[in-house]
Design a protein around this motif. Structure first.
Motif, PDB file in Angstrom:
ATOM      1  N   SER A 139      -4.140  -1.557   5.043  1.00 50.73           N
ATOM      2  CA  SER A 139      -5.379  -0.148   4.739  1.00 50.73           C
ATOM      3  C   SER A 139      -5.661   0.099   5.337  1.00 50.73           C
ATOM      4  O   SER A 139      -6.468   1.032   5.421  1.00 50.73           O
ATOM      5  N   GLU A 140      -6.502  -0.366   6.500  1.00 48.98           N
ATOM      6  CA  GLU A 140      -6.169   0.215   7.579  1.00 48.98           C
ATOM      7  C   GLU A 140      -6.246   0.708   8.874  1.00 48.98           C
ATOM      8  O   GLU A 140      -6.293   1.588   8.778  1.00 48.98           O
ATOM      9  N   ILE A 141      -4.474   0.532   8.686  1.00 51.76           N
ATOM     10  CA  ILE A 141      -3.529   1.710   9.699  1.00 51.76           C
ATOM     11  C   ILE A 141      -3.589   3.447   8.460  1.00 51.76           C
ATOM     12  O   ILE A 141      -3.488   4.692   8.978  1.00 51.76           O
ATOM     13  N   VAL A 142      -4.132   2.692   7.806  1.00 56.58           N
ATOM     14  CA  VAL A 142      -3.726   3.778   6.506  1.00 56.58           C
ATOM     15  C   VAL A 142      -4.880   4.875   6.813  1.00 56.58           C
ATOM     16  O   VAL A 142      -5.317   5.833   6.468  1.00 56.58           O
ATOM     17  N   ARG A 143      -6.662   4.156   6.570  1.00 58.30           N
ATOM     18  CA  ARG A 143      -7.894   4.603   6.760  1.00 58.30           C
ATOM     19  C   ARG A 143      -7.349   5.485   8.760  1.00 58.30           C
ATOM     20  O   ARG A 143      -8.131   6.449   8.876  1.00 58.30           O
ATOM     21  N   ASN A 203       0.393  -0.898   0.101  1.00 64.19           N
ATOM     22  CA  ASN A 203       0.144  -0.057  -0.058  1.00 64.19           C
ATOM     23  C   ASN A 203       1.027   1.548  -0.399  1.00 64.19           C
ATOM     24  O   ASN A 203       1.530   1.527   1.014  1.00 64.19           O
ATOM     25  N   PRO A 204       0.900   1.843  -0.493  1.00 61.47           N
ATOM     26  CA  PRO A 204       1.995   3.186  -0.784  1.00 61.47           C
ATOM     27  C   PRO A 204       1.856   4.224   0.290  1.00 61.47           C
ATOM     28  O   PRO A 204       2.679   4.690   0.390  1.00 61.47           O
ATOM     29  N   PRO A 211       3.347  -5.572   7.553  1.00 62.82           N
ATOM     30  CA  PRO A 211       1.517  -6.287   7.585  1.00 62.82           C
ATOM     31  C   PRO A 211       0.765  -6.330   6.352  1.00 62.82           C
ATOM     32  O   PRO A 211       1.884  -6.361   5.070  1.00 62.82           O
ATOM     33  N   PRO A 212       0.377  -7.855   6.676  1.00 59.87           N
ATOM     34  CA  PRO A 212      -0.574  -7.758   5.765  1.00 59.87           C
ATOM     35  C   PRO A 212      -1.884  -7.141   4.764  1.00 59.87           C
ATOM     36  O   PRO A 212      -1.549  -5.791   5.680  1.00 59.87           O
ATOM     37  N   LEU A 213      -1.780  -6.398   3.968  1.00 62.83           N
ATOM     38  CA  LEU A 213      -1.924  -5.938   2.315  1.00 62.83           C
ATOM     39  C   LEU A 213      -3.538  -5.159   3.816  1.00 62.83           C
ATOM     40  O   LEU A 213      -3.582  -3.927   3.521  1.00 62.83           O
ATOM     41  N   PRO A 214      -4.822  -5.950   4.270  1.00 57.54           N
ATOM     42  CA  PRO A 214      -5.402  -5.042   5.037  1.00 57.54           C
ATOM     43  C   PRO A 214      -5.209  -4.343   5.996  1.00 57.54           C
ATOM     44  O   PRO A 214      -5.675  -3.734   6.173  1.00 57.54           O
ATOM     45  N   VAL A 215      -3.974  -4.839   6.659  1.00 60.65           N
ATOM     46  CA  VAL A 215      -3.953  -4.323   7.980  1.00 60.65           C
ATOM     47  C   VAL A 215      -3.529  -3.028   7.362  1.00 60.65           C
ATOM     48  O   VAL A 215      -3.693  -2.389   8.286  1.00 60.65           O
TER      49      VAL A 215
END
Length: 190
Positions: A62-66, A14-15, A56-60
């Motif tokens: 993404s959640e950190i980014v959110r 995730n960039p 971490p895995p991509l879903p994690v």
């Protein structure tokens, strides 16, 4: 296209997660150790590739980014509101300050030197010989002791020996200290 003072990373992460991580102390600490140069500080892509980053895995990711995006958005909104409020208060303060300190010709004026004794501060030299951590040391004022945004000197970071104090200028509570260097003309009050 990009210039020579850039590094391009092709990845499958995730960039925005990477962008957030690149702003952390952990990243900067690692980067400082591999940076080189004096005038232009650079880190080669080869050395940068050796920096360790948590993935971490991509879903994690993404959640950190959110979560961080929400904080960033809220911070931006609050900054805009507080900046507008601060600007309004500063303008209001300046208006009233100038209005309250503007007088008619009937109010007498005097040269500052006629109503105050003006002397330059003094410090013993070389100052390193007089700095002390002893409880018996004398508080030694520097303009840097004034907290940012304040005009009052309420504490000092360093003390000097009594011998050093005798080679300095004593000030008392209520004395007016006017900076004559760095923040030239900025007034401070003991």
């Amino acid at each position: 296209v990009t210039g020579g003072h850039s590094a391009i990373f092709r990845h499958n992460q995730n960039p925005k997660y990477l962008a957030y991580y690149f702003q952390t102390e952990q990243f900067f600490d690692q980067k400082k150790k591999i940076a080189n140069g004096t005038k232009v500080i650079e880190v080669s892509p080869l050395k940068l590739g050796k920096v360790v980053i948590p993935l971490p895995p991509l879903p994690v990711q993404s959640e950190i980014v959110r979560i961080l995006d929400n904080f960033a958005e809220l911070t931006a909104e609050l900054t805009a509101e507080l900046t507008a409020e601060l600007t309004a208060r500063r303008s209001q303060y300046e208006f009233y300050r100038d209005a309250l300190l503007t007088f008619s010709d009937e109010v007498p004026v005097r040269k500052f030197g006629e109503v105050a004794t003006l002397v330059r501060g003094a410090s013993p030299r070389p100052i390193q010989n007089f700095i002390t951590a002893s409880d018996s040391g004398v508080n030694w004022i520097k303009i840097g002791d004034v907290r940012s945004g304040s005009k009052y000197i309420t504490s000092t970071k360093e003390k000097i020996t009594k011998e050093g104090a005798n080679k300095s200028r004593f000030v008392r509570k209520g004395d007016f200290v006017l900076s004559n260097s760095m923040s030239f003309g900025r007034p401070y009050i003991m």
